[in-house]
Design a protein around this motif. Structure first.
Motif, PDB file in Angstrom:
ATOM      1  N   UNK A 174      37.583  62.709  44.492  1.00  0.00           N
ATOM      2  CA  UNK A 174      37.288  64.298  44.378  1.00  0.00           C
ATOM      3  C   UNK A 174      37.013  64.976  45.702  1.00  0.00           C
ATOM      4  N   UNK A 175      36.648  63.796  46.804  1.00  0.00           N
ATOM      5  CA  UNK A 175      36.843  63.703  48.405  1.00  0.00           C
ATOM      6  C   UNK A 175      38.712  64.213  48.990  1.00  0.00           C
ATOM      7  N   UNK A 176      38.994  63.115  48.759  1.00  0.00           N
ATOM      8  CA  UNK A 176      40.363  63.007  49.047  1.00  0.00           C
ATOM      9  C   UNK A 176      40.745  63.070  48.072  1.00  0.00           C
ATOM     10  N   UNK A 177      40.931  63.356  46.918  1.00  0.00           N
ATOM     11  CA  UNK A 177      42.600  63.835  45.673  1.00  0.00           C
ATOM     12  C   UNK A 177      43.304  62.495  45.333  1.00  0.00           C
ATOM     13  N   UNK A 178      42.816  61.463  46.327  1.00  0.00           N
ATOM     14  CA  UNK A 178      43.799  60.597  46.363  1.00  0.00           C
ATOM     15  C   UNK A 178      43.113  59.263  45.166  1.00  0.00           C
ATOM     16  N   UNK A 179      44.345  58.479  44.121  1.00  0.00           N
ATOM     17  CA  UNK A 179      44.073  58.079  42.735  1.00  0.00           C
ATOM     18  C   UNK A 179      43.129  56.990  42.961  1.00  0.00           C
ATOM     19  N   UNK A 180      42.041  55.959  42.010  1.00  0.00           N
ATOM     20  CA  UNK A 180      40.478  55.195  42.224  1.00  0.00           C
ATOM     21  C   UNK A 180      41.243  54.100  40.916  1.00  0.00           C
ATOM     22  N   UNK A 181      42.010  52.551  41.120  1.00  0.00           N
ATOM     23  CA  UNK A 181      41.492  52.331  40.042  1.00  0.00           C
ATOM     24  C   UNK A 181      40.388  52.093  39.615  1.00  0.00           C
ATOM     25  N   UNK A 182      39.909  51.756  38.502  1.00  0.00           N
ATOM     26  CA  UNK A 182      38.712  51.493  38.554  1.00  0.00           C
ATOM     27  C   UNK A 182      38.249  49.894  38.183  1.00  0.00           C
ATOM     28  N   UNK A 183      38.890  49.396  37.766  1.00  0.00           N
ATOM     29  CA  UNK A 183      38.814  47.881  38.331  1.00  0.00           C
ATOM     30  C   UNK A 183      38.426  47.694  39.125  1.00  0.00           C
ATOM     31  N   UNK A 184      40.099  48.217  40.372  1.00  0.00           N
ATOM     32  CA  UNK A 184      39.068  47.597  41.618  1.00  0.00           C
ATOM     33  C   UNK A 184      38.918  47.991  42.556  1.00  0.00           C
ATOM     34  N   UNK A 234      30.404  38.561  41.806  1.00  0.00           N
ATOM     35  CA  UNK A 234      28.440  38.283  41.147  1.00  0.00           C
ATOM     36  C   UNK A 234      29.383  39.287  39.504  1.00  0.00           C
ATOM     37  N   UNK A 235      30.137  39.780  38.811  1.00  0.00           N
ATOM     38  CA  UNK A 235      30.248  39.884  37.412  1.00  0.00           C
ATOM     39  C   UNK A 235      30.095  40.883  36.834  1.00  0.00           C
ATOM     40  N   UNK A 236      30.195  42.294  37.550  1.00  0.00           N
ATOM     41  CA  UNK A 236      29.132  43.627  36.793  1.00  0.00           C
ATOM     42  C   UNK A 236      30.496  44.082  36.947  1.00  0.00           C
ATOM     43  N   UNK A 237      29.676  45.465  36.098  1.00  0.00           N
ATOM     44  CA  UNK A 237      30.554  46.589  36.484  1.00  0.00           C
ATOM     45  C   UNK A 237      29.338  48.027  37.117  1.00  0.00           C
ATOM     46  N   UNK A 238      29.454  48.365  38.478  1.00  0.00           N
ATOM     47  CA  UNK A 238      28.966  48.957  39.296  1.00  0.00           C
ATOM     48  C   UNK A 238      28.596  50.391  39.158  1.00  0.00           C
ATOM     49  N   UNK A 242      38.570  45.309  24.714  1.00  0.00           N
ATOM     50  CA  UNK A 242      37.556  45.660  25.600  1.00  0.00           C
ATOM     51  C   UNK A 242      37.305  44.268  26.205  1.00  0.00           C
ATOM     52  N   UNK A 243      36.964  44.809  27.693  1.00  0.00           N
ATOM     53  CA  UNK A 243      36.484  43.487  28.080  1.00  0.00           C
ATOM     54  C   UNK A 243      35.156  43.697  28.656  1.00  0.00           C
ATOM     55  N   UNK A 244      33.630  42.660  28.475  1.00  0.00           N
ATOM     56  CA  UNK A 244      32.793  42.824  29.168  1.00  0.00           C
ATOM     57  C   UNK A 244      31.936  41.972  30.070  1.00  0.00           C
ATOM     58  N   UNK A 245      30.763  42.874  30.847  1.00  0.00           N
ATOM     59  CA  UNK A 245      30.304  41.546  31.836  1.00  0.00           C
ATOM     60  C   UNK A 245      28.902  41.217  30.956  1.00  0.00           C
ATOM     61  N   UNK A 294      24.565  37.487  33.854  1.00  0.00           N
ATOM     62  CA  UNK A 294      24.264  36.086  34.626  1.00  0.00           C
ATOM     63  C   UNK A 294      25.705  35.715  34.643  1.00  0.00           C
ATOM     64  N   UNK A 295      26.634  35.760  34.043  1.00  0.00           N
ATOM     65  CA  UNK A 295      28.174  35.576  33.864  1.00  0.00           C
ATOM     66  C   UNK A 295      28.951  35.898  34.843  1.00  0.00           C
ATOM     67  N   UNK A 296      29.671  35.354  35.867  1.00  0.00           N
ATOM     68  CA  UNK A 296      30.627  35.788  36.649  1.00  0.00           C
ATOM     69  C   UNK A 296      31.793  36.130  35.828  1.00  0.00           C
ATOM     70  N   UNK A 297      32.763  35.560  34.951  1.00  0.00           N
ATOM     71  CA  UNK A 297      34.196  35.962  34.030  1.00  0.00           C
ATOM     72  C   UNK A 297      33.346  37.206  33.390  1.00  0.00           C
ATOM     73  N   UNK A 298      34.488  38.128  32.699  1.00  0.00           N
ATOM     74  CA  UNK A 298      34.241  38.596  32.137  1.00  0.00           C
ATOM     75  C   UNK A 298      34.862  38.313  31.171  1.00  0.00           C
ATOM     76  N   UNK A 299      33.911  39.062  29.433  1.00  0.00           N
ATOM     77  CA  UNK A 299      34.259  38.215  28.594  1.00  0.00           C
ATOM     78  C   UNK A 299      34.972  39.588  27.343  1.00  0.00           C
TER      79      UNK A 299
END
Length: 363
Positions: free
Chosen positions: A14-24, A31-35, A178-181, A184-189
């Motif tokens: 909403x600030x710069x109007x550029x696209x953001x890929x959620x995964x990146x 750490x294996x987590x979704x912020x 889907x994948x979930x984190x 304690x796990x480093x890899x997506x499940x």
């Protein structure tokens, strides 16, 4: 050989109007987590998923012969095998070119393109432009499923093979996979669809369906098919009109719908559309505002069903009713319906399922 491809929603800062890929932006791979909070890669503004708008694409849907608008998703990770070893990579130009080629090629087999029926759950994905059955699939998955079903039509085991495909389809084939984190796990499940909902996450997974169907627990399915070929009558009648003789049953076990917990006809509509056989939900014993059913209608439908159970039970015999709902009003409706049907509640006890469903854990 591709095992699965992870896709990601794309948002707009909403600030710069550029696209953001959620995964990146939101996934911490180390750490294996979704912020919950993450910076924009372009302007460094602090963002949350709720603060951003979706990016959109407009494309021609040949199955509907119309132009549609859907939320944008891009492939972000490919898990693949060479021999017995697994690897991961970011999709390269060749991968993207193949996906585009598939997307721009017509599927030569039949697949369902029905509009999702009216309902809170069945149309929960309308805001994302996922409005019809085929929108729940990536083009490659839709192609495989339609091809497999075409191939089995004239096979003498067509019913069994249809059962095999359907067993895998809803749980693993759609965008609801889907994948979930896990903590304690480093890899997506990888995990299948969220039972009881038609929820599509921001990180859906496109699986290798050919390998998935081939590697199912065939021994369990074989045992199931052997069981149903024995003398077991199976019907799809409404529970309020079973059509059997009076006093003919020794015992009945019922696991009925509980108020508005689950709207089964809405949830079933996706896979029923492949079979071209849909639930007639006129007598569906649920609370559903779209169907015009509240607590009174639910209690009436449950009473009619229990009366029919009472009629076919032999005198002095028993019925078990499994119940799960946190609303006292629904429990009261069940009790009232049982009493009006002629039953006496002799015992109420707890059933420990060990592992609760998503609905049980959250509500």
């Amino acid at each position: 050989k591709i095992n699965y491809t992870v896709w990601s929603d794309v948002f707009v800062c909403p600030h710069c109007s550029k696209e953001i890929i959620f995964w990146e932006a939101a996934v911490n791979k180390e750490e294996g987590e979704v912020l919950d909070d993450f910076p924009c890669h372009h302007c460094n503004a602090q963002l949350t998923k709720r603060k951003m708008d979706r990016a959109w694409i407009t494309k021609f849907d040949s199955a509907l012969n119309d132009t549609i608008r859907q939320t944008k998703q891009v492939p972000v990770l490919i898990n693949y095998s060479v021999g017995n070893k697994r690897y991961e990579k970011k999709p390269d130009e060749q991968d993207l070119a193949l996906i585009e080629k598939i997307e721009n090629t017509e599927i030569p087999y039949w697949f369902p393109n029905d509009r999702m029926i009216e309902g809170g759950e069945s149309r929960r994905n309308d805001p994302a432009g996922i409005t019809h059955i085929h929108h729940f699939y990536k083009k490659r998955s839709l192609w495989i499923l339609s091809s497999l079903r075409k191939k089995i039509i004239n096979n003498k085991y067509s019913n069994q093979l249809s059962f095999l495909i359907s067993s895998y389809d809803l749980t693993h084939s759609t965008l609801m996979t889907r994948i979930i984190f896990k903590t304690g796990g480093k890899k997506p499940v990888l995990t299948g669809y969220q039972s009881g909902t038609l929820y599509i996450s921001s990180l859906p997974v496109e699986k290798n369906l050919i390998c998935g169907i081939h590697n199912q627990k065939l021994s369990i399915i074989k045992d199931s098919l052997e069981s149903v070929t024995q003398i077991n009558p199976i019907s799809t009648l409404s529970a309020d009109s079973i059509g059997l003789n009076n006093n003919s049953y020794d015992y009945i076990f019922i696991d009925p719908p509980f108020g508005a917990n689950l709207n089964y006809s809405e949830l079933n509509f996706l896979w029923e559309s492949w079979l071209k056989v849909w639930t007639n939900n006129k007598q569906e014993a649920i609370e559903n505002s779209v169907q015009g059913k509240g607590a009174t209608e639910y209690r009436k439908l449950m009473t009619d069903s229990f009366k029919e159970a009472y009629r076919v039970l032999k005198p002095g015999r028993w019925m078990t009713v499994e119940f799960s709902n946190t609303k006292a009003s629904v429990w009261n409706s069940i009790q009232t319906a049982l009493t009006e049907a002629g039953f006496i509640a002799a015992n109420v006890s707890a059933l420990d399922k060990k592992q609760g469903s998503f609905k049980a854990v959250t509500t």
